[in-house]
Design an enzyme around this catalytic site. Structure first.
Site, PDB file in Angstrom:
ATOM      1  CD  GLU A  98      -3.052  -0.618   0.002  1.00 37.24           C
ATOM      2  OE1 GLU A  98      -3.588   0.505  -0.017  1.00 37.24           O
ATOM      3  OE2 GLU A  98      -3.233  -1.466  -0.894  1.00 37.24           O
ATOM      4  CB  SER A 366     -48.368 -37.479  -7.924  1.00 34.80           C
ATOM      5  OG  SER A 366     -48.532 -37.906  -9.260  1.00 34.80           O
TER       6      SER A 366
END
Length: 657
Positions: A98, A366
């Site tokens: 960074e 069903s």
């Protein structure tokens, strides 16, 4: 008078004098620029007295019915960690990737700013975000005091605040503040919360590889998440380790050792369970109590041991059914009051967050037939009534049986147990599909029910939750049982915001007698000797119904005992066919696996409503003849006019097991 010559020439400045002169000039202009800069950008800076305050979104803790923690949603914060207690490579990883000049710059890096401005100039008009060349100090200033807005004014204020931070704090203090406040995605703020979130350990125990993964996330917590973007996160971590070698933070040998050490990332928080269920109730919290302004505790109906059994049964069942093309499954279990005890929306939440328990609508097959038979029982039929399994045509539609043959005379009880399609189609035609739909809605089916003749065989799209709650009246004595998952919502301090027991309405009775007794007896036979025998759990009073749709796209088993119902669905998300998977197969097996673990814990009772026993007949032969005649003629009841045009393709029957 003699003419005077020109005066002496002024002495030329030496190089040193010129340097001092222009330095002074530039210094004056620089001071003027700084004063003007501060006058423009420092007049409305935020209040820096809130430096140590943590402003966060309220969290919501979800508890199961016994008070055990199910999950926590919302932002996660942990106590700040001391930099000296971290492995030295942890802060070095962040500095390397960074801000490699962190220990030497005054809060900003002029060369970084120049590079970013060149990039912004050469990429102007492309609509992408501006690059700022921010240092760690500038990032801290932005996180503490400023908004994420990307514009030049905010960047200028960021620079001013970075200078203030550098003047007030040491480099070590700034780095500690940064690591304890930066956002790591997944709701985690700070290095301690991130270590717990992704690796299930304190930050003091982070490995070099884990540190590199976390440092790599700073470029974009969501874009480089080790949970959802594993490959991208690994590539970014490799770059971090290479930068650490280049800056001398670690040796090449240490980097190579980190590559060889496996990193195990927690896909969810250690205490995050029942994720599909938590997503479902999380959406409901705000509609019940509004946007939370303080931490909340949500007491749910879930039973974690039963939930665990459900998740395991689904995983095992799908794995066992892979050879037949089973890819997904869902399960919902509710008690007779409608309280959801187990809720599984898919095989793997981390692979897919799509919730098949409520969001997926699939044909019921069903498993819809009990509503047909209930409408027939309400119209005066009994399980012992004789019918004939024979070819039938309703309009342009001719339903067929799974086996392709016809079995002749049989009772309604046998027809349901063996899931005979022709009988269900004839019954729906006799009582009217509108009455069948009304019965299904009365019991808890909320989805649209089309009234074409094929609806008798389950050409209706429903969710597992709907099916579970619609079967609940069969299990609880005939009362409506709308499924719900939230019992109470309170603040962390104890204030009650919502209580289901206070707000719930009286439950109406939706199945009367003798229809309830008839239906329970018939559905017991489905499990005892019909298509659902694979679902049997010895020692328990069980009933239910299988369901299989056309081309084996969906398979269901919905079954119950006294006061407890479980619906299981299996299929594929793309709705493609499986390989002859029926409701009596994989779903019934998963149902049995789950119920075998759940029933001993529940201490369930027998199915209420008693059993049906056919009355003795003085003329059994005459009764048989009359039953056959009624089946052929419709029993004296008017037959609705057949629908015009071809009916939708009807689901197939279930194969008997």
């Amino acid at each position: 008078m003699a003419k005077q010559g020109p005066g002496p020439k002024p002495a030329r400045r030496t190089p040193l004098q010129a340097l001092l002169y222009w330095t002074a000039v530039l210094g004056v202009w620089g001071a003027i620029f700084v004063v003007a800069f501060l006058a423009v950008f420092a007049t409305d800076l935020p209040d820096t007295s809130t430096l140590y305050d943590v402003e966060r979104q309220p969290s919501i803790s979800y508890l199961d019915q016994s008070g055990a923690l199910v999950a926590v949603r919302g932002s996660q914060y942990a106590p700040p960690v001391d930099l000296d207690k971290l492995p030295p490579y942890v802060p070095k990883a962040f500095v390397a990737i960074e801000d490699r000049w962190f220990y030497w710059h005054p809060g900003f890096n002029p060369w970084g700013i120049v590079r970013s401005q060149i990039y912004n100039w050469t990429h102007r008009g492309e609509g992408g975000p501006l690059r700022g060349g921010s240092t760690i100090t500038q990032q801290l200033a932005r996180n503490l005091f400023l908004t994420p807005a990307q514009n030049y004014r905010r960047k200028a204020q960021e620079l001013v605040l970075a200078l203030w931070l550098e003047a007030k704090f040491s480099k070590k203090e700034i780095l500690a503040l940064y690591l304890n406040r930066v956002y790591f995605g997944g709701g985690a703020y700070g290095i301690e919360a991130a270590a717990q979130r992704y690796f299930g350990k304190p930050a003091s125990q982070l490995t070099l590889g884990e540190s590199a993964l976390l440092a790599g996330m700073m470029k974009g917590p969501n874009r480089y998440s080790p949970v959802s973007q594993t490959d991208r996160a690994e590539r970014r971590a490799t770059i971090v380790l290479d930068e650490m070698v280049r800056t001398g933070a670690i040796t090449a040998a240490e980097r190579d050792a980190a590559f060889k050490t496996p990193v195990r990332v927690n896909p969810t928080l250690a205490n995050q369970r029942a994720q599909y269920f938590t997503d479902w109730v999380d959406d409901q919290v705000r509609s019940l109590v509004g946007e939370p302004t303080e931490d909340l505790v949500v007491e749910t109906t879930l039973d974690l041991p039963i939930q665990t059994a459900a998740e395991q049964a689904i995983r095992r069942g799908v794995e066992a059914g892979k050879g037949q093309g089973v890819e997904q499954a869902a399960l919902v279990a509710i008690d007779g009051e409608g309280r959801i005890r187990a809720y599984v929306g898919g095989v793997d939440y981390n692979a897919s967050q799509f919730d098949r328990a409520t969001m997926a609508k699939r044909q019921a097959g069903s498993a819809f037939k009990p509503f047909v038979y209930l409408a027939a029982m309400d119209a005066g039929r009994t399980p012992g009534d004789m019918v004939v399994d024979e070819p039938i045509k309703i309009g342009n539609w001719s339903p067929r049986n799974y086996t392709g043959d016809f079995r002749g005379p049989m009772t309604l009880e046998t027809a349901l147990a063996q899931s005979i399609n022709t009988v269900a189609a004839r019954l729906a035609s006799e009582v009217g599909t509108g009455n069948v739909a009304a019965a299904a809605r009365r019991l808890g089916i909320n989805s649209h029910i089309q009234l074409d003749p094929s609806m008798a065989l389950g050409a209706v799209e429903v969710s597992p939750l709907e099916m579970a709650q619609a079967y609940a009246p069969f299990a609880n004595g005939g009362f409506l049982a709308k499924g719900y998952g939230i019992s109470r919502i309170r603040t962390a301090s104890g204030k009650i915001l919502y209580d289901h027991s206070v707000e719930k309405a009286a439950r109406p009775q939706v199945i009367g007698s003798p229809s309830l007794q008839y239906m329970n007896q018939m559905m017991r036979q489905v499990v005892a000797a019909g298509t659902g025998t694979r679902a049997r759990v010895p020692g328990y009073d069980l009933a239910g119904k299988t369901g299989t749709t056309s081309d084996y796209r969906d398979a269901w088993f919905v079954g119950y005992t006294g006061g407890f119902v479980t619906a299981v669905w299996v299929g594929k998300d793309d709705n493609k066919p499986m390989k002859r998977v029926t409701g009596g197969g994989a779903p019934a097996g998963m149902w049995r696996d789950f119920m075998g673990q759940a029933l001993p814990r529940l201490k369930v009772q027998a199915i209420p409503g008693g059993t049906y026993t056919p009355p003795p007949s003085a003329d059994p032969i005459g009764d048989l003849v009359d039953g056959i005649a009624d089946a052929v003629t419709g029993g004296g009841q008017p037959t609705p006019a057949p629908a015009t045009g071809p009916a939708p393709k009807a689901p197939a029957d279930d194969v008997p097991y």
